[in-house]
Design an enzyme around this catalytic site. Structure first.
Site, PDB file in Angstrom:
ATOM      1  N   SER A 184      44.051  38.497  42.966  1.00 37.12           N
ATOM      2  CA  SER A 184      43.813  39.489  41.962  1.00 37.12           C
ATOM      3  C   SER A 184      44.853  39.844  41.034  1.00 37.12           C
ATOM      4  O   SER A 184      44.576  40.521  39.939  1.00 37.12           O
ATOM      5  CB  SER A 184      43.611  40.843  42.859  1.00 37.12           C
ATOM      6  OG  SER A 184      44.584  40.760  43.914  1.00 37.12           O
ATOM      7  N   HIS A 212      37.097  39.588  43.576  1.00 39.69           N
ATOM      8  CA  HIS A 212      37.195  39.246  42.166  1.00 39.69           C
ATOM      9  C   HIS A 212      36.408  38.136  41.701  1.00 39.69           C
ATOM     10  O   HIS A 212      35.990  37.701  40.563  1.00 39.69           O
ATOM     11  CB  HIS A 212      38.490  38.939  41.711  1.00 39.69           C
ATOM     12  CG  HIS A 212      39.382  40.473  41.565  1.00 39.69           C
ATOM     13  ND1 HIS A 212      39.256  41.258  40.355  1.00 39.69           N
ATOM     14  CD2 HIS A 212      40.361  40.659  42.326  1.00 39.69           C
ATOM     15  CE1 HIS A 212      40.104  42.219  40.582  1.00 39.69           C
ATOM     16  NE2 HIS A 212      40.692  42.004  41.617  1.00 39.69           N
ATOM     17  N   LYS A 243      33.759  46.213  41.943  1.00 39.74           N
ATOM     18  CA  LYS A 243      34.392  45.549  40.654  1.00 39.74           C
ATOM     19  C   LYS A 243      33.083  45.183  39.775  1.00 39.74           C
ATOM     20  O   LYS A 243      32.644  45.933  39.261  1.00 39.74           O
ATOM     21  CB  LYS A 243      35.250  44.227  41.371  1.00 39.74           C
ATOM     22  CG  LYS A 243      36.494  44.915  41.898  1.00 39.74           C
ATOM     23  CD  LYS A 243      37.677  43.874  42.327  1.00 39.74           C
ATOM     24  CE  LYS A 243      38.778  44.677  42.899  1.00 39.74           C
ATOM     25  NZ  LYS A 243      39.252  43.993  44.036  1.00 39.74           N
TER      26      LYS A 243
HETATM   27  C1  LIG Z   1      39.640  44.861  45.061  1.00 33.45           C
HETATM   28  C2  LIG Z   1      40.153  44.037  46.174  1.00 33.45           C
HETATM   29  C3  LIG Z   1      39.667  44.157  47.456  1.00 33.45           C
HETATM   30  C4  LIG Z   1      39.189  45.546  48.000  1.00 33.45           C
HETATM   31  O1  LIG Z   1      37.992  45.972  47.335  1.00 33.45           O
HETATM   32  P1  LIG Z   1      37.578  47.502  47.010  1.00 33.45           P
HETATM   33  O2  LIG Z   1      35.870  47.320  47.231  1.00 33.45           O
HETATM   34  O3  LIG Z   1      38.294  47.953  45.860  1.00 33.45           O
HETATM   35  O4  LIG Z   1      38.106  48.165  48.262  1.00 33.45           O
HETATM   36  C5  LIG Z   1      39.834  43.156  48.229  1.00 33.45           C
HETATM   37  N1  LIG Z   1      40.267  42.028  48.208  1.00 33.45           N
HETATM   38  C6  LIG Z   1      40.644  41.792  46.961  1.00 33.45           C
HETATM   39  C7  LIG Z   1      41.057  40.494  46.742  1.00 33.45           C
HETATM   40  C8  LIG Z   1      40.510  42.625  45.908  1.00 33.45           C
HETATM   41  O5  LIG Z   1      41.187  42.248  44.633  1.00 33.45           O
END
Ligand SMILES: *Cc1c(COP(=O)(O)O)cnc(C)c1O
Length: 400
Positions: A184, A212, A243
């Site tokens: 990320s 992602h 996302k």
């Molecule tokens: C954003 C993210 C999460 C968490 O996802 P949410 O649905 O926002 O809680 C988990 N793992 C990674 C690698 C992320 O970038």
């Protein structure tokens, strides 16, 4: 009697962050999340959201949410295992399982809950976890909650991960090999094929966090497993609905028995209320779009290539990025935050990221490209980035 404040150490810590230039005020988004959004009273080019495909304010998602709220109400009323499993929650799980070409799926309140809830449910103190050093915080927390022994391998070093599994060959307990699909903060892609081979060779469970990659990599955004053609070889796939899908939630895909086990043992599933029906309905509408409009993903990648080429042309380094996550390397955390603030004043929002989110000396701003940005917006963003970068001396100092 003078009463001392037992929380005063927090104020001291905050003050030290102010001194160091790493204190961050929350910016307020006053419009829907769009490629140009209004934050703190100012219209800026939004390079700070994970809304990769522009679905967060898509009329079809918004209408689906409104219709579901009208039909089923604002809230679900309970956790999934008591009375909070609505038929629309099951519809979404079946839809995602079919999309991902797996037997079954469970949806959690967030991707964070999906990771933390799953790792902590399936492993115990006698087990072993082999984990990439840059894995997401929710994976790290899940590993800690499981109380299994954690073996961290250097970023993307599949050979080292394999060596650790080999060293553990005679150890008792189960082994889990876990990686982010796309990292990320750096936007690089995990070495899934080599990791899967290592896991298969040593009988380890393979788990991937595709937060992602969901909606970004693979056919129609099916994720890293599809991108690498590794269907059937990854036991646990986590994805997010927060996302690219544009709404909120996380999911775990795998065998029917894995999912039923999580229904019985994953603590966020058991002890925290399920999504409002509007969330599930909006997610379902998003999957319609993923299936019907793959050209959105094409546009995301076209924009990504275009934006990165322009940044490189201007003399910026985007580190190891292979995806729309575009770090623009700065170095020191205070400089990254300063860069972000000055960009904002000039009309671009891109967040500064420093320690402890990334290693000391590797601070950056992180620019998130989306399918919804126009070429004109990207051109303007690069022009502003270049102007501010030059003014701050970031482009001459840049050597990476
Ligand atoms: C954003 C993210 C999460 C968490 O996802 P949410 O649905 O926002 O809680 C988990 N793992 C990674 C690698 C992320 O970038």
């Amino acid at each position: 009697m003078t009463v001392s404040n037992p929380l005063s150490y927090l104020s001291e810590q905050l003050e030290s962050w102010r001194q160091a230039g790493t204190y961050q005020r929350l910016r307020q988004l006053e419009s829907p999340c769009e490629p140009v959004s209004r934050f703190d009273g100012r219209e800026v080019i939004n390079l700070a959201s994970n809304n990769y495909l522009g679905l967060a304010n898509h009329p079809k998602l918004v209408e689906a949410a409104i219709a579901a709220a009208r039909k089923y109400g604002a809230g679900s009323g309970a956790v999934r295992t008591i009375s909070g499993t609505m038929s629309i929650h099951m519809e979404l799980e079946h839809r995602i399982a079919a999309f991902k070409k797996v037997e079954a799926c469970v949806v959690f309140q967030s991707g964070f809950a999906a990771n933390a809830g799953t790792v902590s449910a399936i492993l115990g103190p006698e087990d072993h976890i082999v984990s990439d050093e840059l894995n997401h915080a929710s994976i790290i927390d899940g590993c800690r909650l499981s109380r299994a022994k954690i073996h961290v391998f250097p970023h993307k070093d599949a050979a080292r991960a394999e060596a650790i599994l080999a060293e553990l060959a005679s150890a008792s307990g189960r082994k889990l090999l876990i990686t982010d699909g796309v990292f990320s903060m750096d936007g690089d892609i995990g070495p899934l094929p080599a990791l899967v081979e290592a896991a298969e060779k040593h009988g380890a469970i393979m788990m991937i966090d595709d937060a992602h990659s969901s909606g970004v990599l693979g056919r129609n955004g099916r994720g890293t497993v599809d991108h690498f053609g590794m269907h059937g070889r990854v036991g646990i796939q986590v994805g997010t609905l927060s996302k690219a899908v544009g709404v909120l939630g996380g999911y775990v895909c795998g065998s029917k028995d894995l999912i039923e086990f999580l229904y019985h043992r994953a603590r966020p599933f058991l002890f925290s209320t399920s999504h409002p029906p509007a969330v599930a309905a909006a997610c379902l509408a998003a999957f319609d779009i993923l299936e019907q409009e793959p050209e959105r993903i094409e546009r995301l990648w076209d924009n990504t290539r275009y934006f990165k080429a322009a940044l490189h042309g201007a003399g910026f380094s985007t580190g190891q990025s292979e995806t729309p996550i575009t770090p623009i390397m700065v170095g020191e955390a205070a400089a990254a935050h300063q860069f972000s603030r000055e960009l904002f004043e000039e009309g671009v929002y891109s967040t500064g990221i420093g320690f402890p989110t990334v290693a000391k000396g590797k601070a950056r701003i992180r620019a998130m490209v989306s399918a919804a940005h126009t070429r004109d917006m990207l051109d303007r963003a690069v022009e502003i980035l270049t102007r501010v970068g030059k003014r701050m001396g970031l482009l001459t100092a840049q050597s990476v």
